[in-house]
Write a protein that holds these residues in place. Sequence first.
Motif, PDB file in Angstrom:
ATOM      1  N   MET A  89     -66.986 -44.660-111.849  1.00 29.56           N
ATOM      2  CA  MET A  89     -68.056 -43.736-111.249  1.00 29.56           C
ATOM      3  C   MET A  89     -68.217 -42.466-112.033  1.00 29.56           C
ATOM      4  SD  MET A  89     -68.309 -41.924-107.427  1.00 29.56           S
ATOM      5  CE  MET A  89     -69.724 -40.901-106.693  1.00 29.56           C
ATOM      6  N   MET A  90     -69.602 -42.024-112.366  1.00 30.58           N
ATOM      7  CA  MET A  90     -70.043 -41.012-113.270  1.00 30.58           C
ATOM      8  C   MET A  90     -69.546 -39.430-112.553  1.00 30.58           C
ATOM      9  SD  MET A  90     -73.460 -40.237-115.093  1.00 30.58           S
ATOM     10  CE  MET A  90     -73.422 -41.885-115.793  1.00 30.58           C
ATOM     11  N   SER A  91     -68.728 -38.764-113.295  1.00 32.82           N
ATOM     12  CA  SER A  91     -68.331 -37.429-112.772  1.00 32.82           C
ATOM     13  C   SER A  91     -69.497 -36.492-112.660  1.00 32.82           C
ATOM     14  CB  SER A  91     -67.486 -36.675-113.960  1.00 32.82           C
ATOM     15  OG  SER A  91     -68.044 -36.331-115.026  1.00 32.82           O
ATOM     16  N   THR A  92     -69.270 -35.407-111.963  1.00 36.38           N
ATOM     17  CA  THR A  92     -70.324 -34.297-111.722  1.00 36.38           C
ATOM     18  C   THR A  92     -70.899 -33.810-112.895  1.00 36.38           C
ATOM     19  OG1 THR A  92     -69.537 -33.906-109.719  1.00 36.38           O
ATOM     20  CG2 THR A  92     -71.020 -32.270-110.579  1.00 36.38           C
ATOM     21  N   ILE A  93     -69.960 -33.599-113.903  1.00 41.34           N
ATOM     22  CA  ILE A  93     -70.410 -33.082-115.001  1.00 41.34           C
ATOM     23  C   ILE A  93     -71.383 -33.964-115.846  1.00 41.34           C
ATOM     24  CG2 ILE A  93     -69.554 -32.331-117.512  1.00 41.34           C
ATOM     25  CD1 ILE A  93     -67.034 -31.217-116.154  1.00 41.34           C
ATOM     26  N   GLU A  94     -70.908 -35.298-115.876  1.00 44.73           N
ATOM     27  CA  GLU A  94     -71.572 -36.152-116.577  1.00 44.73           C
ATOM     28  C   GLU A  94     -73.288 -36.472-116.012  1.00 44.73           C
ATOM     29  OE1 GLU A  94     -69.644 -36.744-119.504  1.00 44.73           O
ATOM     30  OE2 GLU A  94     -71.233 -38.017-119.373  1.00 44.73           O
ATOM     31  N   LYS A  95     -73.146 -36.248-114.512  1.00 46.80           N
ATOM     32  CA  LYS A  95     -74.453 -36.381-113.988  1.00 46.80           C
ATOM     33  C   LYS A  95     -75.246 -35.265-114.422  1.00 46.80           C
ATOM     34  CE  LYS A  95     -72.969 -38.562-109.577  1.00 46.80           C
ATOM     35  NZ  LYS A  95     -72.961 -38.658-108.285  1.00 46.80           N
ATOM     36  N   ARG A  96     -74.755 -34.081-114.339  1.00 45.25           N
ATOM     37  CA  ARG A  96     -75.313 -32.818-114.954  1.00 45.25           C
ATOM     38  C   ARG A  96     -75.913 -33.102-116.352  1.00 45.25           C
ATOM     39  NH1 ARG A  96     -74.155 -28.610-117.889  1.00 45.25           N
ATOM     40  NH2 ARG A  96     -71.965 -28.821-117.957  1.00 45.25           N
ATOM     41  N   ARG A  97     -75.293 -33.699-117.340  1.00 43.08           N
ATOM     42  CA  ARG A  97     -75.746 -33.774-118.390  1.00 43.08           C
ATOM     43  C   ARG A  97     -76.858 -34.566-118.558  1.00 43.08           C
ATOM     44  NH1 ARG A  97     -69.511 -34.056-120.742  1.00 43.08           N
ATOM     45  NH2 ARG A  97     -69.325 -31.880-121.150  1.00 43.08           N
ATOM     46  N   CYS A  98     -76.938 -35.776-117.775  1.00 43.02           N
ATOM     47  CA  CYS A  98     -77.953 -36.650-117.893  1.00 43.02           C
ATOM     48  C   CYS A  98     -79.019 -36.051-117.178  1.00 43.02           C
ATOM     49  CB  CYS A  98     -77.301 -38.051-117.027  1.00 43.02           C
ATOM     50  SG  CYS A  98     -75.966 -39.164-118.067  1.00 43.02           S
ATOM     51  N   ALA A  99     -78.981 -35.031-116.687  1.00 43.56           N
ATOM     52  CA  ALA A  99     -80.278 -34.477-115.895  1.00 43.56           C
ATOM     53  C   ALA A  99     -81.114 -34.133-116.767  1.00 43.56           C
ATOM     54  CB  ALA A  99     -79.702 -33.377-114.781  1.00 43.56           C
ATOM     55  N   GLY A 100     -80.728 -33.648-118.129  1.00 44.33           N
ATOM     56  CA  GLY A 100     -81.670 -33.262-119.178  1.00 44.33           C
ATOM     57  C   GLY A 100     -81.484 -32.203-119.633  1.00 44.33           C
ATOM     58  N   PHE A 101     -82.125 -31.719-120.932  1.00 41.75           N
ATOM     59  CA  PHE A 101     -82.117 -30.562-121.337  1.00 41.75           C
ATOM     60  C   PHE A 101     -83.456 -30.150-121.562  1.00 41.75           C
ATOM     61  CE2 PHE A 101     -78.169 -28.862-123.436  1.00 41.75           C
ATOM     62  CZ  PHE A 101     -77.195 -29.880-123.032  1.00 41.75           C
ATOM     63  N   ASP A 102     -83.555 -28.571-121.351  1.00 44.83           N
ATOM     64  CA  ASP A 102     -84.947 -27.922-121.494  1.00 44.83           C
ATOM     65  C   ASP A 102     -84.671 -26.880-122.868  1.00 44.83           C
ATOM     66  OD1 ASP A 102     -87.174 -26.395-121.683  1.00 44.83           O
ATOM     67  OD2 ASP A 102     -87.126 -25.953-119.610  1.00 44.83           O
ATOM     68  N   LEU A 103     -85.097 -27.424-124.118  1.00 46.52           N
ATOM     69  CA  LEU A 103     -84.870 -26.354-125.037  1.00 46.52           C
ATOM     70  C   LEU A 103     -85.614 -25.223-125.161  1.00 46.52           C
ATOM     71  CD1 LEU A 103     -84.514 -29.090-127.851  1.00 46.52           C
ATOM     72  CD2 LEU A 103     -82.906 -28.061-126.729  1.00 46.52           C
ATOM     73  N   ASP A 104     -86.267 -24.724-124.215  1.00 47.76           N
ATOM     74  CA  ASP A 104     -86.749 -23.683-123.906  1.00 47.76           C
ATOM     75  C   ASP A 104     -85.559 -22.769-123.312  1.00 47.76           C
ATOM     76  OD1 ASP A 104     -89.406 -23.825-125.105  1.00 47.76           O
ATOM     77  OD2 ASP A 104     -90.518 -23.889-123.377  1.00 47.76           O
ATOM     78  N   VAL A 105     -84.832 -23.289-122.560  1.00 47.51           N
ATOM     79  CA  VAL A 105     -83.794 -22.705-122.068  1.00 47.51           C
ATOM     80  C   VAL A 105     -82.278 -22.819-122.617  1.00 47.51           C
ATOM     81  CG1 VAL A 105     -82.593 -22.460-119.960  1.00 47.51           C
ATOM     82  CG2 VAL A 105     -84.939 -23.078-119.868  1.00 47.51           C
ATOM     83  N   GLN A 106     -82.266 -24.052-123.188  1.00 47.33           N
ATOM     84  CA  GLN A 106     -80.843 -23.954-123.805  1.00 47.33           C
ATOM     85  C   GLN A 106     -81.317 -24.337-125.285  1.00 47.33           C
ATOM     86  OE1 GLN A 106     -80.803 -27.147-120.792  1.00 47.33           O
ATOM     87  NE2 GLN A 106     -78.419 -26.948-120.802  1.00 47.33           N
ATOM     88  N   SER A 107     -80.123 -24.256-126.149  1.00 45.22           N
ATOM     89  CA  SER A 107     -80.299 -24.187-127.352  1.00 45.22           C
ATOM     90  C   SER A 107     -79.927 -25.475-127.903  1.00 45.22           C
ATOM     91  CB  SER A 107     -79.245 -23.177-128.433  1.00 45.22           C
ATOM     92  OG  SER A 107     -77.921 -23.842-128.227  1.00 45.22           O
ATOM     93  N   VAL A 108     -80.433 -25.712-129.334  1.00 45.68           N
ATOM     94  CA  VAL A 108     -80.233 -27.052-130.032  1.00 45.68           C
ATOM     95  C   VAL A 108     -78.564 -27.363-130.220  1.00 45.68           C
ATOM     96  CG1 VAL A 108     -80.316 -28.329-131.956  1.00 45.68           C
ATOM     97  CG2 VAL A 108     -82.385 -27.096-131.108  1.00 45.68           C
ATOM     98  N   ARG A 109     -77.983 -26.478-130.358  1.00 48.77           N
ATOM     99  CA  ARG A 109     -76.393 -26.229-130.575  1.00 48.77           C
ATOM    100  C   ARG A 109     -75.880 -27.062-129.165  1.00 48.77           C
ATOM    101  NH1 ARG A 109     -72.686 -24.279-133.837  1.00 48.77           N
ATOM    102  NH2 ARG A 109     -74.339 -23.108-134.904  1.00 48.77           N
ATOM    103  N   ASP A 110     -76.303 -26.494-128.074  1.00 52.28           N
ATOM    104  CA  ASP A 110     -76.084 -26.681-126.605  1.00 52.28           C
ATOM    105  C   ASP A 110     -76.116 -28.186-126.418  1.00 52.28           C
ATOM    106  OD1 ASP A 110     -75.152 -24.373-126.013  1.00 52.28           O
ATOM    107  OD2 ASP A 110     -77.153 -23.627-125.050  1.00 52.28           O
ATOM    108  N   LEU A 111     -77.220 -28.824-127.172  1.00 53.11           N
ATOM    109  CA  LEU A 111     -77.946 -30.129-126.704  1.00 53.11           C
ATOM    110  C   LEU A 111     -76.808 -31.009-127.488  1.00 53.11           C
ATOM    111  CD1 LEU A 111     -79.569 -32.674-125.917  1.00 53.11           C
ATOM    112  CD2 LEU A 111     -80.892 -31.925-128.173  1.00 53.11           C
ATOM    113  N   ASN A 112     -76.586 -30.501-128.927  1.00 57.57           N
ATOM    114  CA  ASN A 112     -75.859 -31.752-129.681  1.00 57.57           C
ATOM    115  C   ASN A 112     -74.386 -31.474-129.342  1.00 57.57           C
ATOM    116  OD1 ASN A 112     -78.027 -32.776-131.382  1.00 57.57           O
ATOM    117  ND2 ASN A 112     -77.738 -30.955-132.736  1.00 57.57           N
ATOM    118  N   GLY A 113     -73.902 -30.422-128.833  1.00 62.21           N
ATOM    119  CA  GLY A 113     -72.547 -30.066-128.432  1.00 62.21           C
ATOM    120  C   GLY A 113     -72.065 -31.036-127.337  1.00 62.21           C
ATOM    121  N   ALA A 114     -73.087 -30.850-126.388  1.00 58.18           N
ATOM    122  CA  ALA A 114     -72.872 -31.780-124.949  1.00 58.18           C
ATOM    123  C   ALA A 114     -72.810 -33.252-125.337  1.00 58.18           C
ATOM    124  CB  ALA A 114     -74.099 -31.427-124.002  1.00 58.18           C
ATOM    125  N   LEU A 115     -73.793 -33.924-126.243  1.00 61.01           N
ATOM    126  CA  LEU A 115     -73.913 -34.979-126.519  1.00 61.01           C
ATOM    127  C   LEU A 115     -72.480 -35.430-127.301  1.00 61.01           C
ATOM    128  CD1 LEU A 115     -77.617 -35.206-127.857  1.00 61.01           C
ATOM    129  CD2 LEU A 115     -76.518 -36.592-126.135  1.00 61.01           C
TER     130      LEU A 115
END
Length: 233
Positions: free
Chosen positions: A1-27
């Motif tokens: 079963m997917m964890s809560t953290i993984e569910k949040r990560r799958c919810a998406g990234f808004d690059l107007d709010v988060q950075s490219v570094r955040d995105l690549n780091g999470a991936l």
Amino acid sequence: MMSTIEKRRCAGFDLDVQSVRDLNGALHAAVEPGVWEVINPKGRHALAVGLTLAHEVRIVGHAGYYCAGMNQLAKVVVEGNAGTGVAENMMSGKVHVMGNASQSAGATAHGGLLVIDGDASARCGISMKGINVVVKGSVGHMSAFMGQSGTLVVCGDAGDALGDSLYEAKLFVRGKVASLGADCVEKEMRAEHLVLLTRLLQEAGSGAKPEEFRRYGSARKLYHFHSDHVASY
């Protein structure tokens, strides 16, 4: 079963709010493949690079330089255009650009499949080393320059100096070729080439007919320096 953290990560990234570094780091931090949606890319560079898991990443909008570079296993879809060097040095997986791609798409890539629904600019597949590239539109000059292995399929036209200084990459073009580069020649289309072309067109979702293409490859005169061919270098 997917964890809560993984569910949040799958919810998406808004690059107007988060950075490219955040995105690549999470991936990169994910421990199992996930489904990711990236919104508001707005041409930002180096999106979804260096992935080593079979993620499915959907980028909603235009991507800047080197999107999905060094990809392994992941499927990355760009719902827009892509800047210079999309899928450069890819090892495996699939990158699908639904718009046009700038120069050097798939540069130096060792494997995987790059699909471009529109056109690709100059040097598409430059120094390709095993990647398969399907461009549903046309490609610019010097495409497949120094291509060593892999396949470039062009459903439209090709610009000047196609396959210049080519090694063993296979080139298929359906439309017109402005000119061939040094040591690139038209070759016979044999049954095994039609099989390869049919498979790649199907994987790319293209309705083009394999028998409409012409095949190009290396004349194999420039592998080693020879004074008789000095004018061709």
